[in-house]
Design a protein around this motif. Structure first.
Motif, short mmCIF file in Angstrom:
data_model
loop_
_atom_site.label_atom_id
_atom_site.label_comp_id
_atom_site.label_asym_id
_atom_site.label_seq_id
_atom_site.Cartn_x
_atom_site.Cartn_y
_atom_site.Cartn_z
N LEU A 240 39.85 45.32 35.79
CA LEU A 240 40.42 44.32 36.69
C LEU A 240 41.93 44.33 36.61
O LEU A 240 42.51 44.23 35.50
N THR B 245 39.06 35.06 42.09
CA THR B 245 38.38 34.43 40.95
C THR B 245 39.03 33.11 40.59
O THR B 245 40.27 32.98 40.61
N LYS C 289 41.63 43.28 41.89
CA LYS C 289 40.86 44.44 42.35
C LYS C 289 40.50 45.25 41.12
O LYS C 289 40.95 44.93 40.01
N LYS C 290 39.71 46.28 41.29
CA LYS C 290 39.39 47.17 40.19
C LYS C 290 40.12 48.49 40.38
O LYS C 290 40.17 49.04 41.48
N ALA D 278 45.67 42.49 42.47
CA ALA D 278 45.42 43.13 43.77
C ALA D 278 46.70 43.71 44.37
O ALA D 278 46.68 44.77 45.01
N GLU E 42 37.23 39.10 49.96
CA GLU E 42 36.32 40.25 49.99
C GLU E 42 36.53 41.10 51.24
O GLU E 42 36.46 42.32 51.19
N TYR F 265 43.85 30.16 42.02
CA TYR F 265 42.95 31.30 41.85
C TYR F 265 43.77 32.58 41.71
O TYR F 265 44.97 32.61 42.03
N LEU G 74 43.94 36.78 42.73
CA LEU G 74 43.50 37.84 43.62
C LEU G 74 43.59 39.16 42.86
O LEU G 74 44.69 39.59 42.48
N MET H 152 39.50 42.55 48.09
CA MET H 152 40.00 41.91 46.87
C MET H 152 38.90 41.05 46.25
O MET H 152 37.93 40.69 46.90
N ILE H 153 39.11 40.72 44.99
CA ILE H 153 38.23 39.80 44.27
C ILE H 153 39.02 38.52 44.03
O ILE H 153 40.07 38.54 43.39
N THR I 257 36.95 33.18 48.72
CA THR I 257 36.16 34.31 48.21
C THR I 257 35.79 35.27 49.32
O THR I 257 35.97 36.50 49.19
#
Length: 449
Positions: A147, A234, A140-141, A150, A227, A136, A138, A231-232, A223
């Motif tokens: 995107l 995905t 962030k925006k 992170a 959070e 996955y 990691l 962090m996101i 996930t």
């Protein structure tokens, strides 16, 4: 820890909630797209959950083969999957459920499909074993809403295994690792993968259903813990065009009455046909996977985005690590099927969007078909110039699935309408994507003529 293999003498779901001081149960199942659906059930209602399940409007839940007019899906808890997760919320536990409709297992439910395929394997004398490598990103925006990685310091051209990147993400990775080990999964490695911001966390293999449950649970844990740190996380197969995509590699083997059947040499009179140390049945299993590879991809790589990963020719790190042809070989990560040792084979065509229940079901079905029909996988090695490419798009994979009765039978194992429903679902997904006008098209065609 996760409670597995419950017998008549094993604790009931109610007893487990008392032992672990559970206050709420997340009664969970996934739809055909892998979306986790759940209701939060207070422990005071555990008797009702055990006896009746908990109801869902199937059409609202997602891709479950229902229309608004259809009766409720009742999620029936499987006590053997009881998983306390106090590191998410104190007093919380997850229980994986088998959806039923009007008292019968619902054939559109991925977990129901896998359980039926495991039962069919047992009828043939086999117990499927499965390992999974969960990758996955990691992210962030940034201030502009884009995107980005992170970790701002994770910007090297070849970040794979970078000790500094792992250390900077120590808090997140260690929390996930400690959670897995508290649950008894046997986390044995956590590493930085080939893309900036990409990680992988591993746990020991187990019976196919247990491993599929754990993949779903681990995605949820990753996930939620990400959070918590802003962090996101995905599992999207290809979130960045220039970075390595996210795989979900499966390690598959079979036992018979608990005895491994993949290693060769148990029958000295049977020569090793292809020099990789596998048994005759194991080679035939590989032959089945190769025979059905194109159809398998509709389940292993189930999104439009998946084919940006398998179609990638280069990344900033220099390799895509995604197979483009259905070949097999020894300890070589460029093949569709890698044989790292005599005890297992690794199928590398799956990505982070794969539904682990459907993927496992299809791999079991394809492999057992290979054993039944004694399919020869051919000579291991390169051979890519002689092999057709794997499907180039989702719609190509759907067409391959439509033409492959063996894999359709896997989907239809409980209900004969599932294969058609799944293909229509994925074809519509492709058409929705195709209807979009992208920035690439604007740049290429706006003033082209």
């Amino acid at each position: 820890m996760t409670v597995k293999g419950l017998s008549m003498a094993s604790p009931s779901l109610k007893e487990l909630t008392e032992q672990h001081k559970t206050r709420f149960i997340l009664a969970l199942f996934v739809d055909l797209n892998g979306k986790p659906c759940a209701k939060l059930v207070p422990v005071e209602a555990v008797d009702q959950l055990i006896e009746e399940g908990v109801g869902f409007a199937g059409y609202a839940a997602g891709a479950m083969g229902q229309e608004p007019k259809d009766p409720d899906i009742m999620a029936m808890p499987d006590a053997s999957s009881f998983t306390p997760v106090p590191f998410i919320r104190e007093g919380l536990a997850i229980v994986h459920c088998d959806p039923h409709v009007e008292g019968r297992p619902w054939g559109y439910a991925p977990r129901v499909i896998l359980k039926d395929m495991i039962a069919k394997a047992a009828e043939k004398g086999y117990e499927p074993q499965l390992g999974a490598e969960v990758e996955y990103f990691l992210l962030k925006k940034d201030a502009e809403g884009r995107l980005v990685t992170a970790d701002d310091g994770d910007n090297h051209a070849q970040p794979c295994y970078d000790a500094r990147g792992v250390t900077r993400m120590f808090g997140h990775l260690s929390e996930i690792s400690e959670a897995m080990n508290a649950l008894g999964w046997g986390n044995y490695a956590n590493d930085h993968e080939d893309g900036n911001g990409q990680f992988e966390q591993n746990f020991h293999y187990d019976e196919a259903l247990i491993t599929a449950d754990r993949v779903v649970t681990l995605r949820y844990l990753i996930t939620m813990i990400a959070e918590k740190r802003g962090m996101i996380a995905t599992f999207m197969p290809k979130p960045f065009a220039d970075r390595t995509g996210t795989g979900l590699h499966f390690h598959i083997s079979l036992t018979s009455q608990g005895k491994p059947i993949f290693p060769g040499g148990s029958a000295p009179e049977v020569p090793d046909a292809h020099g990789l140390g596998l048994s005759e049945d194991a080679y035939h299993f590989v032959g089945g996977l190769l025979e059905h590879a194109n159809a398998l991809q509709a389940l292993l790589a189930p999104t439009v985005n998946s084919y940006k990963r398998t179609g990638a020719v280069a990344t900033t790190s220099g390799a895509s690590w995604a197979p483009r042809t259905a070949t097999y070989g020894g300890n070589d990560r460029t093949h569709y099927i890698r044989v790292p040792d005599a005890h297992r084979v690794e199928l590398r065509g799956g990505d982070g969007a794969a539904n682990p229940y459907l993927a496992a079901s299809a791999l079991i079905g394809a492999g057992l078909d290979g054993i039944e029909k004694k399919r020869d996988p051919g000579t291991p090695g390169d051979g890519r110039e002689h092999e057709p490419c794997l499907p180039l798009t989702l719609v190509d994979a759907v067409e391959a699935l439509e033409a492959d009765q063996t894999i359709l039978n896997v989907l239809n194992t409980v209900d004969p309408g599932v294969g058609r429903y799944y293909n229509n679902l994925k074809r519509e997904e492709f058409h929705q994507y195709h209807a979009q006008v992208t920035e690439w098209e604007i740049q290429r065609y706006l003033t082209a003529v």
